[in-house]
Design an enzyme around this catalytic site. Structure first.
Site, PDB file in Angstrom:
ATOM      1  CB  CYS A 106       2.489  27.479   2.357  1.00 43.03           C
ATOM      2  SG  CYS A 106       1.445  27.379   3.786  1.00 43.03           S
ATOM      3  CG  HIS A 252       7.589  -5.806  -2.158  1.00 44.75           C
ATOM      4  ND1 HIS A 252       7.557  -4.925  -1.106  1.00 44.75           N
ATOM      5  CD2 HIS A 252       6.575  -5.907  -2.866  1.00 44.75           C
ATOM      6  CE1 HIS A 252       6.448  -4.595  -1.269  1.00 44.75           C
ATOM      7  NE2 HIS A 252       5.548  -4.951  -2.338  1.00 44.75           N
ATOM      8  CB  SER A 278       3.512  -7.587  -5.048  1.00 42.90           C
ATOM      9  OG  SER A 278       2.202  -6.823  -4.834  1.00 42.90           O
ATOM     10  CB  CYS A 332       2.301 -12.761   3.276  1.00 39.10           C
ATOM     11  SG  CYS A 332       1.358 -11.459   3.232  1.00 39.10           S
ATOM     12  CE1 TYR A 361      -3.137  -4.816  -2.734  1.00 39.98           C
ATOM     13  CE2 TYR A 361      -2.899  -5.982  -0.258  1.00 39.98           C
ATOM     14  CZ  TYR A 361      -2.550  -5.064  -1.215  1.00 39.98           C
ATOM     15  OH  TYR A 361      -1.328  -3.848  -0.999  1.00 39.98           O
ATOM     16  CB  SER A 383      -2.914  -0.503  -2.405  1.00 41.13           C
ATOM     17  OG  SER A 383      -1.305  -0.690  -2.812  1.00 41.13           O
ATOM     18  CD  GLU A 484      -1.750  -4.141   2.447  1.00 42.39           C
ATOM     19  OE1 GLU A 484      -1.473  -4.679   3.419  1.00 42.39           O
ATOM     20  OE2 GLU A 484      -1.204  -4.258   1.388  1.00 42.39           O
ATOM     21  CB  CYS A 615       7.307  -7.556   6.370  1.00 43.97           C
ATOM     22  SG  CYS A 615       6.907  -9.138   6.074  1.00 43.97           S
TER      23      CYS A 615
END
Length: 692
Positions: A106, A252, A278, A332, A361, A383, A484, A615
């Site tokens: 608010c 990263h 990336s 990955c 991607y 993204s 993602e 990760c």
């Protein structure tokens, strides 16, 4: 009788549920599963007594308030009614105008409190420092007080439309404020169903940030905060070796907090250190090479170092050496999925379809990009630009079929977003893309395809149990989610976004959103507490803390606190079952072969689903590895030991180009799109003629 703001299909029994006499707080290790189970059991036991045909007092209470306002057509009269209602609110004690009772989102200050009466029904109180906001608060206090907690939960945002207050009274900021007040009241009602104080239930670990202090709540948050103030000796050592070797570092956002803390402090003295998403890493490496760096260390997964190598070569800096941080594969799950046989079959289906464009991607290998482009015209995306890329493709080639991959969640989220757009007013659609309408978006939906077998092991956790906890107990907090995340979290974030409380996008988008909300708080004269649920990898917290503390310290504001909530799944808590019981028992493995990493004792570690919001592959980029690589570069003997640390050269040929050169083509198409806001003519012609 108007009842659209109250659920008609699940009216709960009239007799209010009595709160258990024993009241106690939950420890973090008890919370996620236990609180959810307790909450569901309470709601289910009440729901079993529902009588569908009975008109309950809760329905009547809301409807009476709605009827009073909706029956008046004159806007000035409605304004007078709202102001009068605000003045009639009981005094709200100054002692309750606390950060705990503040309504987030608010522009004015709004406070709401709730208590459970002996009858088992809720009594709300509230106020605001703005007259109109106080009036809106009064509407909700009157409508919801006297309901059972279960009934409060059934009142939704359509109540705002039912009141028919009109645009003159409900500018977007006030409409958002009303929705945020309602969401805060619903959260308080949920908390009242639980044993313990509504203000002390702590489901997820969090990190509280002020201009001068960090206060972690829970072991996981302690682990994230431990290295935010790094060892100065380590910083000195890193600065010395990087500067003497003329070595740049691109990393990263998802790096381990220990590494990021040292890197950020070192960057204050050695300018060739940069932490980003990336997309920016390769561009930054080129800039470092232009400024004299002879070596580039890449702290990320393998496709990132491969991209840096390829882009440096394209820019004419093939003499600048690039190093990864491990001789082993830094994998990955998304990149692995894109190199699978099922993804090749997906691309072959695209190649057999005329006017096809493959949007891949950027978090994939050069092999994937090169192979894909050899089969079907391909452009990379991030993204943050995927929505615009896809919509622009359909604008420039209306008959196109767009194939997105490999991230299944992002693909589903795209389809969900476009489905939503197809039902919106044209002006709202054009605000996203000026050349589209609801009709054109509806027309493209059958020709938007996405791969259905690729997920990020970290973002996978932001669904199921985690999403339920966020929905039930953090609905009035800001929600920052990566594109993602699974559909459940995406839906929550989009709902929050519509009322100014959320963002869905890249890591950079998330950082910018948090910084913008902090800046808004700084622009106001009063103190504030902002709470953000971080729906992405926990490694981002280092950049977030640095950004926020810098802003607060620069403004000399010690009355503003920012809380970062880590929505960690209960499966992420370290257990004996996650580790071998005997020395000959093989460890549990993550996709790609990496062993499960135990977390801190009594804290959150990595589960098979990546439930620690960290990760495990990114965690292979250690500070020791960086220092070891930096020590060895510059000497023949040292560099001979670093052969396995170099990115794959990809010298094989595809249609007359090396894999590295061919893999750069989709990236260069994206560069053109970013610069010119449109697909290149070469790419458009390729789409139209490749398989005509």
């Amino acid at each position: 009788m108007q009842t659209s703001s109250f659920s008609r299909s699940s009216s709960l029994g009239h007799h209010c549920h009595k709160q258990p006499t024993q009241r106690h707080g939950y420890s973090h290790r008890q919370t996620c599963a236990d609180v959810s189970l307790h909450y569901r059991s309470l709601v289910s036991s009440s729901a079993s007594a529902q009588i569908e045909s009975r008109a309950y007092d809760g329905v009547l209470s809301v409807s009476r308030v709605v009827q009073r306002y909706s029956s008046v057509d004159d806007a000035k009269e409605k304004a007078r009614m709202l102001l009068a209602a605000g003045r009639q609110l009981p005094d709200f004690p100054d002692s309750e105008k606390t950060a705990v009772n503040r309504v987030m989102g608010c522009t004015s200050q709004v406070w709401v409190s709730a208590r459970l009466e002996s009858t088992g029904c809720v009594q709300f109180s509230g106020t605001s420092d703005s007259e109109l906001s106080r009036g809106l608060c009064a509407v909700l206090v009157e409508a919801l007080s006297g309901l059972k907690p279960e009934e409060v939960l059934q009142v939704d945002d359509s109540m705002l439309q039912d009141l028919a207050l009109g645009s003159a009274l409900l500018q977007p900021s006030r409409a958002n404020g009303f929705s945020n007040m309602l969401e805060t009241m619903r959260r308080r009602a949920r908390a009242l169903l639980l044993p313990g104080s509504p203000n002390t239930v702590q489901l997820f670990p969090s990190l509280r940030i002020t201009a001068s202090e960090l206060t972690p709540q829970g072991v996981f948050a302690e682990a994230q905060a431990q290295y935010l103030a790094p060892d100065q000796k380590q910083v000195d050592k890193l600065v010395d070796v990087l500067s003497s070797k003329k070595m740049g570092v691109v990393a990263h956002f998802y790096m381990d907090p220990e590494v990021q803390g040292v890197l950020m402090s070192a960057a204050e003295r050695w300018p060739h250190i940069y932490i980003s998403d990336s997309l920016v890493m390769a561009d930054t490496a080129v800039k470092m090479a232009k400024e004299g760096c002879r070596y580039i260390a890449v702290l990320g997964v393998d496709f990132m170092s491969e991209n840096v190598r390829a882009i440096l070569d394209e820019a004419g800096y093939s003499d600048v050496a690039v190093y990864r941080m491990s001789p082993d594969t830094i994998s990955c799950s998304l990149a692995v999925a894109a190199e699978s046989k099922s993804y090749i079959r997906y691309l072959e289906e695209a190649s057999a379809t005329p006017n096809s464009l493959h949007v891949v991607y950027i978090n994939t290998s050069l092999v994937t990009k090169a192979t894909a482009d050899s089969l079907v015209p391909t452009i990379t995306c991030t993204s943050s630009n995927v929505v615009q890329t896809v919509l622009q493709a359909f604008h420039q080639v209306p008959e196109a079929t767009v194939w997105y991959g490999p991230d299944t969640y992002m693909g589903r989220n795209l389809a969900q977003l476009f489905t939503s757009l197809s039902t919106m007013p044209d002006e709202e659609v054009k605000a996203i893309h000026p050349h589209h309408s609801a009709s054109s978006v509806k027309d493209l939906l059958p020709r938007l395809k996405y791969f259905e077998d690729g997920t990020c092991i970290v973002h996978h956790i932001f669904g199921g149990e985690v999403c339920e906890q966020v929905r039930l107990f953090y609905g009035d907090a800001y929600l920052a989610a990566h594109f993602e995340v699974p559909g459940e979290m995406f839906t929550l974030a989009m709902q929050a976004k519509r009322r100014g409380m959320g963002v869905v996008g890249s890591t950079s988008n998330i950082l910018d959103f948090i910084a913008n909300k902090v800046q808004e708080a700084l622009s106001r004269p009063h103190g504030d507490v902002l709470k953000f649920v971080l729906g992405t990898e926990a490694g981002m917290v280092t950049s977030i803390v640095r950004k926020i503390q810098g802003m607060l310290a620069h403004a000399a504001r010690h009355d503003i606190e920012v809380e970062i909530v880590f929505p960690v799944a209960s499966k992420s808590i370290s257990t004996a079952q996650q580790q071998p019981s005997t020395s000959d028992q093989a460890p549990l493995l993550l996709p790609g072969g990496l062993a499960v990493l135990p977390g801190p004792a009594s804290g959150e570690g990595c589960s098979l689903e990546g439930g620690c919001a960290a990760c495990p592959y990114m965690r292979m980029n250690t500070l020791d590895a960086l220092l070891s690589v930096a020590d060895k570069v510059g000497s023949g003997a040292g560099e001979s030991l670093l052969t396995a640390f170099k990115p794959k050269p990809y010298s094989d040929l595809i249609k007359g180009k090396t894999v590295a050169q061919a893999g750069c083509v989709p990236i260069l198409h994206m560069r053109h799109f970013q610069k010119n806001k449109g697909l290149s003519e070469d790419l458009v012609q390729d789409i139209k003629t490749r398989h005509a």
